[in-house]
Design an enzyme around this catalytic site. Structure first.
Site, PDB file in Angstrom:
ATOM      1  N   HIS A  13       0.710  -1.136  -0.051  1.00  0.00           N
ATOM      2  CA  HIS A  13      -0.106   0.006  -0.050  1.00  0.00           C
ATOM      3  C   HIS A  13       0.900   1.183   0.050  1.00  0.00           C
ATOM      4  O   HIS A  13       1.407   1.641   0.922  1.00  0.00           O
ATOM      5  CB  HIS A  13      -0.942   0.030   1.223  1.00  0.00           C
ATOM      6  N   HIS A  15       1.388   5.374  -1.660  1.00  0.00           N
ATOM      7  CA  HIS A  15       1.214   6.569  -2.365  1.00  0.00           C
ATOM      8  C   HIS A  15       2.449   7.199  -2.912  1.00  0.00           C
ATOM      9  O   HIS A  15       3.275   7.591  -2.350  1.00  0.00           O
ATOM     10  CB  HIS A  15       0.548   7.705  -1.412  1.00  0.00           C
ATOM     11  N   ARG A  17       2.162   9.467  -5.781  1.00  0.00           N
ATOM     12  CA  ARG A  17       1.817  10.796  -6.421  1.00  0.00           C
ATOM     13  C   ARG A  17       2.585  11.018  -7.979  1.00  0.00           C
ATOM     14  O   ARG A  17       2.510   9.778  -8.412  1.00  0.00           O
ATOM     15  CB  ARG A  17       2.323  11.982  -5.510  1.00  0.00           C
ATOM     16  N   ASN A  41      -5.271   7.365  -5.927  1.00  0.00           N
ATOM     17  CA  ASN A  41      -5.875   8.639  -5.646  1.00  0.00           C
ATOM     18  C   ASN A  41      -4.982   9.809  -6.064  1.00  0.00           C
ATOM     19  O   ASN A  41      -4.786  10.531  -5.134  1.00  0.00           O
ATOM     20  CB  ASN A  41      -6.276   8.697  -4.032  1.00  0.00           C
ATOM     21  N   LYS A  99      -9.329  -0.330  -5.883  1.00  0.00           N
ATOM     22  CA  LYS A  99      -9.513   0.368  -4.438  1.00  0.00           C
ATOM     23  C   LYS A  99     -10.844   0.892  -3.993  1.00  0.00           C
ATOM     24  O   LYS A  99     -11.380   1.724  -5.015  1.00  0.00           O
ATOM     25  CB  LYS A  99      -8.383   1.400  -4.578  1.00  0.00           C
ATOM     26  N   HIS A 136     -10.361   1.308   1.899  1.00  0.00           N
ATOM     27  CA  HIS A 136     -10.088   2.098   2.888  1.00  0.00           C
ATOM     28  C   HIS A 136     -11.291   2.214   4.122  1.00  0.00           C
ATOM     29  O   HIS A 136     -12.422   2.463   3.680  1.00  0.00           O
ATOM     30  CB  HIS A 136     -10.090   3.646   2.284  1.00  0.00           C
ATOM     31  N   HIS A 174      -4.415  -0.393   5.970  1.00  0.00           N
ATOM     32  CA  HIS A 174      -4.157   0.387   7.219  1.00  0.00           C
ATOM     33  C   HIS A 174      -4.986   0.350   8.403  1.00  0.00           C
ATOM     34  O   HIS A 174      -5.569   1.419   8.815  1.00  0.00           O
ATOM     35  CB  HIS A 174      -3.785   1.959   6.910  1.00  0.00           C
ATOM     36  N   LEU A 217      -5.023   9.318   7.897  1.00  0.00           N
ATOM     37  CA  LEU A 217      -6.524   8.685   8.013  1.00  0.00           C
ATOM     38  C   LEU A 217      -6.263   7.231   7.567  1.00  0.00           C
ATOM     39  O   LEU A 217      -5.476   6.828   6.602  1.00  0.00           O
ATOM     40  CB  LEU A 217      -7.394   9.406   6.841  1.00  0.00           C
ATOM     41  N   ASP A 245       1.303   2.584   3.573  1.00  0.00           N
ATOM     42  CA  ASP A 245       0.905   3.926   3.234  1.00  0.00           C
ATOM     43  C   ASP A 245       1.360   5.097   3.408  1.00  0.00           C
ATOM     44  O   ASP A 245       1.072   6.329   3.731  1.00  0.00           O
ATOM     45  CB  ASP A 245      -0.437   3.883   4.463  1.00  0.00           C
ATOM     46  N   ALA A 260      -3.989  15.041   5.416  1.00  0.00           N
ATOM     47  CA  ALA A 260      -3.628  13.714   6.217  1.00  0.00           C
ATOM     48  C   ALA A 260      -2.789  13.074   5.262  1.00  0.00           C
ATOM     49  O   ALA A 260      -2.648  12.844   4.249  1.00  0.00           O
ATOM     50  CB  ALA A 260      -5.033  12.954   6.131  1.00  0.00           C
TER      51      ALA A 260
HETATM   52  O1  DOR Z   1      -3.436   9.572   5.617  1.00  0.00           O
HETATM   53  C1  DOR Z   1      -3.639   9.269   4.493  1.00  0.00           C
HETATM   54  N1  DOR Z   1      -3.207   9.895   3.429  1.00  0.00           N
HETATM   55  N2  DOR Z   1      -4.574   8.399   4.260  1.00  0.00           N
HETATM   56  C2  DOR Z   1      -5.033   8.028   3.081  1.00  0.00           C
HETATM   57  O2  DOR Z   1      -5.868   7.073   3.061  1.00  0.00           O
HETATM   58  C3  DOR Z   1      -4.542   8.538   2.001  1.00  0.00           C
HETATM   59  C4  DOR Z   1      -3.290   9.387   2.130  1.00  0.00           C
HETATM   60  C5  DOR Z   1      -2.918  10.336   1.123  1.00  0.00           C
HETATM   61  O3  DOR Z   1      -3.005  10.106  -0.122  1.00  0.00           O
HETATM   62  O4  DOR Z   1      -2.299  11.316   1.306  1.00  0.00           O
HETATM   63 ZN    ZN Z   2      -3.438   4.937   1.609  1.00  0.00          ZN
END
Ligand code: DOR
Ligand code: ZN
Length: 349
Positions: A13, A15, A17, A41, A99, A136, A174, A217, A245, A260
Site C-alpha cells: 500500500h 502513494h 503521487r 488517488n 481500491k 479504505h 491500514h 487517515l 501507506d 492527512a
Molecule cells: O493519511 C492518509 N493519506 N490516508 C489515506 O488514506 C490517503 C493518504 C494520502 O493520499 O495522502
Molecule cells: Zn493510503
C-alpha cells in the site's frame, strides 16, 4: 552488531503521487522493495485502463536506471465504474486490484463511492474473477466520531460485504483498531499495517501544540489499539502484511491545511524493524515484510535478499524536492530527527 537477511520485501500500500514529487521520492521505495501496490488517488484518479497505463509509464520513467522495481497498479472505484473495463483491466494485468474509497474519506477521495451497495454487482464479478478488493475502511457520516469510523465501517459495511461475498479477496487497508485486528482474523481477509500506527497513538497529534505531522487517515487511535496492532503485525500470522501507506505532502501544504498523510518510505523498513525488535519478534519480520503478502495474493516472493544491520541511523529532518538542482520544496519524513537502531545495508544475492 546484529544482522538480519530477509527476502526482499514488497509494499502492499503506497502513494507515489505524480510529477516532481514522484520523481523525487520513488527511489526510497524502489531501492529496497521488489513491488508496491500503487494507490490510485492521484489528483485525477486512476479510473480507467488508459489512465493506469499512462500512470504506470510515468512511474517506470521516474525509476532509477536499471531498477527492477515493479509498480502494481490499482483502479479507483467510483459510482460509475464500468464492470467490463474493470475485469478487462484485471485479466490483462493492467490492474492488480481495485481500491474502494468511501466518498470523501481521505486525500483526493471526492470521486469515491457514495453508496457501497451500488457496487455489489461489481464485487460479484471481482469475486468470480479473483480480483482483489482493497478497502479504505472508514465511514464518512459527519455524525460519526472520527475515532470510531473504522469500527462503524466494519459493522455497517464490511460485515455485509464479507457475508455476501465470502470468496472475494479483501484487504482492509491500514488497520488502526483491535476491533479490526479481530475482524480480519475471524473473517478470512487480509490487512495491511503501517509503521506509523505501530509507533504512535492519538496523543502524538496533540503534543507541543496541534501537530499535523502525525495526522493521517484512519487517524491513530488509543494506546490499547496500538498495542493490539503490534501484536498482530509481529505475530507472523498470514493475514497481516506490510503496507506503509507512505503518503508524501509538501511541507507548505501540510503546514497550511494539515492534510492527512505520513511520509514514511525513507525509513519504513527500519521503522518496522524497531517494532519487531522491541516485541522480540525479529524472527517473524520476513513473514510480515516479504512472505505473507505474496502468499495472500498467490504470487511468488521476490528472489533477491535484503541485508539489515542494527546500527544507529539518524533520520533527516526533511527530504528535499529538487528540480534542475534547485530545492523547490520539502517533505518531512516519519521519525524526522530521530536516531533509529536499524539500517538497510543493501541487496545481497
Ligand atoms: O493519511 C492518509 N493519506 N490516508 C489515506 O488514506 C490517503 C493518504 C494520502 O493520499 O495522502
Ligand atoms: Zn493510503
Amino acid at each position: 552488531m546484529k544482522t538480519l537477511t530477509i527476502i526482499k520485501p514488497d509494499d502492499w500500500h503506497l502513494h507515489l503521487r505524480e510529477g516532481l514529487v514522484l520523481k523525487n521520492i520513488i527511489h526510497f521505495t524502489s531501492e529496497f522493495f521488489g513491488r508496491a501496490v500503487v494507490m490510485p488517488n492521484t489528483k485525477t484518479p486512476i479510473t480507467s485502463i488508459e489512465r493506469a497505463r499512462y500512470y504506470k509509464k510515468s512511474i517506470v520513467e521516474a525509476l532509477p536506471e536499471s531498477s527492477k522495481f515493479e509498480p502494481l497498479m490499482t483502479i479507483y472505484l467510483t459510482d460509475d465504474t464500468d464492470k467490463e473495463e474493470l475485469i478487462n483491466g484485471f485479466k490483462n494485468n493492467i490492474f492488480f486490484a481495485a481500491k474502494l474509497y468511501p466518498a470523501n474519506a481521505t486525500t483526493n477521495s471526492s470521486y469515491g463511492v457514495k453508496k457501497i451497495e451500488n457496487l455489489y454487482k461489481i464485487f460479484e464479478s471481482m469475486q468470480d474473477n479473483g480480483m482483489p478488493l482493497l478497502i479504505h475502511g472508514e465511514v464518512t457520516d459527519s455524525e460519526v466520531d472520527v475515532f470510531d469510523r473504522e469500527e462503524v465501517f466494519i459493522d455497517k459495511e464490511l460485515s455485509q460485504i464479507t457475508k455476501r461475498f465470502p470468496k472475494l479477496k479483501i484487504v482492509l487497508e491500514h488497520i488502526t483498531t483491535s476491533y479490526a485486528v479481530d475482524f480480519v482474523q475471524e473473517n478470512n481477509i487480509g490487512a495491511t499495517i503501517t509503521p506509523h500506527h505501530l509507533h504512535i497513538n492519538r496523543n502524538a497529534m496533540f503534543f507541543g501544540g496541534l501537530n499535523s505531522d502525525f495526522y493521517c487517515l484512519p487517524v491513530a487511535k488509543r494506546e490499547n489499539n496500538r498495542l493490539s496492532l503490534r501484536r498482530a503485525a509481529t505475530s507472523g500470522k498470514k493475514c497481516f502484511f506490510l503496507g506503509t501507506d507512505s503518503a508524501p505532502h509538501l511541507r507548505k501544504w501540510k503546514a497550511f491545511c494539515g492534510c492527512a498523510g505520513i511520509f514514511n518510505s525513507p525509513v519504513a523498513i527500519e521503522s518496522y524493524l524497531t517494532v519487531f525488535e522491541e516485541e522480540d519478534a525479529l524472527d517473524n519480520f520476513e513473514k510480515f515484510a516479504s512472505l505473507n503478502g505474496p502468499n495472500f495474493y498467490n504470487i511468488s516472493p521476490n528472489l533477491e535478499k535484503l541485508k539489515l544491520v542494527s546500527r544507529p541511523n539518524k533520520v533527516k529532518e526533511f527530504i528535499d524536492v529538487v528540480e534542475d538542482e534547485n530545492i523547490v520544496g520539502q517533505i518531512k519524513p516519519f521519525h524526522a530527527g530521530e536516531i533509529l537502531r536499524w539500517q538497510v545495508e543493501g541487496i545481497v544475492n
